[in-house]
Design a protein around this motif. Structure first.
Motif, PDB file in Angstrom:
ATOM      1  N   LEU A 168       5.363  -6.466   7.021  1.00  0.00           N
ATOM      2  CA  LEU A 168       5.338  -5.331   6.093  1.00  0.00           C
ATOM      3  C   LEU A 168       4.387  -5.591   4.933  1.00  0.00           C
ATOM      4  O   LEU A 168       4.716  -5.362   3.777  1.00  0.00           O
ATOM      5  CB  LEU A 168       6.760  -5.047   5.580  1.00  0.00           C
ATOM      6  CG  LEU A 168       7.756  -4.576   6.637  1.00  0.00           C
ATOM      7  CD1 LEU A 168       9.163  -4.546   6.073  1.00  0.00           C
ATOM      8  CD2 LEU A 168       7.364  -3.206   7.170  1.00  0.00           C
ATOM      9  N   ASP A 169       3.196  -6.056   5.265  1.00  0.00           N
ATOM     10  CA  ASP A 169       2.205  -6.403   4.233  1.00  0.00           C
ATOM     11  C   ASP A 169       0.942  -5.562   4.402  1.00  0.00           C
ATOM     12  O   ASP A 169      -0.170  -6.058   4.301  1.00  0.00           O
ATOM     13  CB  ASP A 169       1.865  -7.897   4.325  1.00  0.00           C
ATOM     14  CG  ASP A 169       1.086  -8.392   3.116  1.00  0.00           C
ATOM     15  OD1 ASP A 169       1.022  -7.658   2.111  1.00  0.00           O
ATOM     16  OD2 ASP A 169       0.529  -9.498   3.177  1.00  0.00           O
ATOM     17  N   SER A 170       1.123  -4.279   4.711  1.00  0.00           N
ATOM     18  CA  SER A 170      -0.003  -3.353   4.833  1.00  0.00           C
ATOM     19  C   SER A 170       0.211  -2.194   3.878  1.00  0.00           C
ATOM     20  O   SER A 170       1.349  -1.829   3.566  1.00  0.00           O
ATOM     21  CB  SER A 170      -0.135  -2.838   6.263  1.00  0.00           C
ATOM     22  OG  SER A 170      -0.439  -3.885   7.152  1.00  0.00           O
ATOM     23  N   GLU A 171      -0.868  -1.574   3.427  1.00  0.00           N
ATOM     24  CA  GLU A 171      -0.752  -0.558   2.386  1.00  0.00           C
ATOM     25  C   GLU A 171      -1.424   0.768   2.729  1.00  0.00           C
ATOM     26  O   GLU A 171      -1.586   1.624   1.877  1.00  0.00           O
ATOM     27  CB  GLU A 171      -1.314  -1.077   1.059  1.00  0.00           C
ATOM     28  CG  GLU A 171      -2.782  -1.461   1.081  1.00  0.00           C
ATOM     29  CD  GLU A 171      -3.020  -2.887   1.524  1.00  0.00           C
ATOM     30  OE1 GLU A 171      -4.180  -3.261   1.651  1.00  0.00           O
ATOM     31  OE2 GLU A 171      -2.035  -3.628   1.740  1.00  0.00           O
ATOM     32  N   ASP A 172      -1.800   0.949   3.992  1.00  0.00           N
ATOM     33  CA  ASP A 172      -2.445   2.192   4.405  1.00  0.00           C
ATOM     34  C   ASP A 172      -1.478   2.961   5.299  1.00  0.00           C
ATOM     35  O   ASP A 172      -1.410   2.747   6.502  1.00  0.00           O
ATOM     36  CB  ASP A 172      -3.755   1.880   5.136  1.00  0.00           C
ATOM     37  CG  ASP A 172      -4.557   3.131   5.438  1.00  0.00           C
ATOM     38  OD1 ASP A 172      -4.177   4.212   4.934  1.00  0.00           O
ATOM     39  OD2 ASP A 172      -5.557   3.026   6.167  1.00  0.00           O
ATOM     40  N   GLU A 173      -0.722   3.867   4.702  1.00  0.00           N
ATOM     41  CA  GLU A 173       0.308   4.594   5.445  1.00  0.00           C
ATOM     42  C   GLU A 173      -0.304   5.373   6.604  1.00  0.00           C
ATOM     43  O   GLU A 173      -1.360   5.979   6.477  1.00  0.00           O
ATOM     44  CB  GLU A 173       1.050   5.551   4.525  1.00  0.00           C
ATOM     45  CG  GLU A 173       2.177   6.283   5.218  1.00  0.00           C
ATOM     46  CD  GLU A 173       2.833   7.338   4.358  1.00  0.00           C
ATOM     47  OE1 GLU A 173       3.777   7.983   4.855  1.00  0.00           O
ATOM     48  OE2 GLU A 173       2.402   7.544   3.212  1.00  0.00           O
ATOM     49  N   GLY A 174       0.396   5.377   7.726  1.00  0.00           N
ATOM     50  CA  GLY A 174      -0.074   6.102   8.888  1.00  0.00           C
ATOM     51  C   GLY A 174      -0.902   5.262   9.830  1.00  0.00           C
ATOM     52  O   GLY A 174      -1.305   5.725  10.893  1.00  0.00           O
ATOM     53  N   THR A 175      -1.162   4.023   9.438  1.00  0.00           N
ATOM     54  CA  THR A 175      -1.943   3.114  10.263  1.00  0.00           C
ATOM     55  C   THR A 175      -1.070   1.947  10.695  1.00  0.00           C
ATOM     56  O   THR A 175      -0.349   1.370   9.886  1.00  0.00           O
ATOM     57  CB  THR A 175      -3.166   2.575   9.502  1.00  0.00           C
ATOM     58  OG1 THR A 175      -4.047   3.668   9.209  1.00  0.00           O
ATOM     59  CG2 THR A 175      -3.920   1.542  10.318  1.00  0.00           C
TER      60      THR A 175
END
Length: 480
Positions: A168-175
């Motif tokens: 859970l270390d991503s910040e581009d929602e929808g990707t």
């Protein structure tokens, strides 16, 4: 009253706010690690804490899910510590000053730490719930991710039974992220001799740049204050006699530096200030609206004696800063539009007898990262410097046959009504190191929308956090 208690999902923002009260900069993670251990002990959950402060918490599956394959939920405990020039915040002891504005959670005058505090908060909320259906959960909280991924590099994964890992270390929602670049830190130390000179001393500060994440924002061509300092020093040195005392810029190799200060001694301060003002105007034209807060501040002290670098060593320093590679080096040939290889001159520091330059080199192709590393080694040898390599981590290679990725993609499609973007990113994620330790791991990464991470403008989208909470709950439900 808690600042975030009215926000949804309440259970997630409750833990995010609690985490924000605990200083947890990289290499200062003992307190937040102990907090997670106490959380587990208070709930009777199995917990493992290693000597690095990594934490693993296990929770049995809910009714009907007891025999399902375990799912690993993973994030890191540390955060990048950046603050404004006017802030007196002490990251060693002060809690973050959170506030809500225009649909975002922010921190006053500092980074927010949503990278990656929101992952830890989501995992804790899952572990705390008695109503969310889920298979056996294995929450993995690593430390020191932001500087070399030391926690992921040192953690023992043998206690884990699960093979599917949700990072859970991503910040581009929808990707949905299914791969990432590898990287390494390169430090060059250039020796300098000293002499005494007398003249007008100018302290020149380039500041107000956006900065940001040296992987996720590198393609935006944001201003690098260290590189701008090199360009200005080169312009000054070409047009008049100057002596360089020091140059200091940036704090971390993975952050595009937003400010840099250098000190010079000159005999014609009027001419020097004219050159500096002209260069500032040139930059404002070049960057346009991309760097609206860019400014150059000059502080002058007249007729003083000061220790400066020898002429030849000064020329080497200026030559290197002005000419070294920085930014995007190459784009992917297979995934069009994605950065393949880059570097960031994140830190320049001056001591009495040396100037140090720290770069973070990134690439999704190991041979290209090796090429860039060899180029910097050549620079060091050519200029008579020494070098150090550290913090190397492997790329996370895209896995064609994934069990978890189709489940996540199907849930995303239900929520958004369209097929999600599945991609790789030009930033370091711990999935590379973790899957290197446990090759059978099947990883995906996603998370709520965040902006300007690693900078004082970092902000977390509240509505996006609510959507991500519902998505991960649904993903776990589907893992029966």
């Amino acid at each position: 009253m808690a600042v975030l208690e009215e926000l949804e999902p309440q259970e997630v923002f409750h833990y995010f706010e609690e985490l924000s009260q605990i200083p947890r900069g990289t290499f200062n993670t003992k307190a937040v690690s102990d907090y997670c251990v106490k959380f587990a002990n208070d709930r009777g959950l199995e917990v493992i804490q290693d000597e690095l402060n990594n934490v693993i918490i296990k929770k049995p599956g809910t009714e009907g899910y007891e025999e399902s394959e375990p799912v690993i939920v993973q994030g890191h405990l540390d955060m990048v510590c950046e603050k404004t020039e006017v802030s007196d915040h002490d990251f060693e002891k002060d809690p973050l000053d959170l506030y809500v504005e225009d649909g975002f959670v922010k921190a006053r005058d500092t980074t927010l730490g949503a990278d990656d505090g929101i992952a830890v908060a989501i995992a804790l909320a899952l572990l705390d719930s008695d109503t969310i259906p889920h298979p056996p959960l294995e929450a993995v909280f690593t430390v020191d991710e932001e500087v070399g991924m030391g926690g992921a590099g040192g953690i023992d994964l043998t206690p884990l039974k699960g093979k599917m890992l949700i990072n859970l270390d991503s910040e581009d929602e929808g990707t949905i992220i299914a791969g990432c670049a590898g990287g390494l830190s390169f430090c060059m130390n250039l020796p300098v001799g000293r002499k005494q000179v007398t003249g007008d001393c100018l302290e020149v500060t380039i500041r107000g740049l956006k900065g940001g994440h040296s992987g996720m924002e590198i393609h935006h061509q944001r201003g690098n204050a260290n590189k701008l300092a090199g360009r200005l020093l080169n312009r000054l040195n070409q047009n008049m006699d100057i002596s360089l005392a020091e140059v200091q810029g940036g704090a971390k190799d993975n952050v595009i530096p937003s400010a840099c200060t250098f000190t010079i001694v000159v005999h014609d301060s009027v001419k020097a200030e004219m050159i500096i003002e002209n260069m500032e105007n040139v930059w404002k034209q070049e960057f346009g609206e991309d760097e609206p807060e860019l400014e150059v501040i000059v502080t002058k002290t007249e007729n003083i004696e000061k220790s400066v670098m020898s002429d030849m060593d000064m020329k080497k320093v200026i030559f290197f800063i002005n000419n070294c590679q920085n930014g995007v080096y190459g784009f992917s040939r297979s995934l069009k539009g994605l950065v393949e290889t880059s570097d960031n001159l994140g830190v320049v520091t001056t001591e009495e007898n040396k100037v140090s330059f720290v770069f973070l080199i990134r690439s999704s192709v190991s041979s290209k990262m090796e090429e860039m590393k060899e180029a910097f080694i050549s620079w060091a040898e050519f200029l008579g410097g020494t070098y150090e390599l550290s913090g190397a981590y492997p790329a996370w290679m895209y896995k064609e046959n994934s069990k978890i990725r189709p489940i996540v993609a199907e849930v995303f499609e239900k929520v958004y009504g369209k097929t999600p973007n599945i991609s790789t990113i030009h930033a370091g994620l711990e999935c590379g190191l973790l899957s290197g330790k446990k090759p059978e791991l099947d990883c995906v990464s996603f998370g709520p929308r965040m902006y300007d991470i690693h900078s004082v403008n970092e902000r977390l989208d509240i509505a996006s956090t609510w959507r991500m909470w519902n998505i991960i709950k649904e993903v776990l439900k589907e893992c029966k």
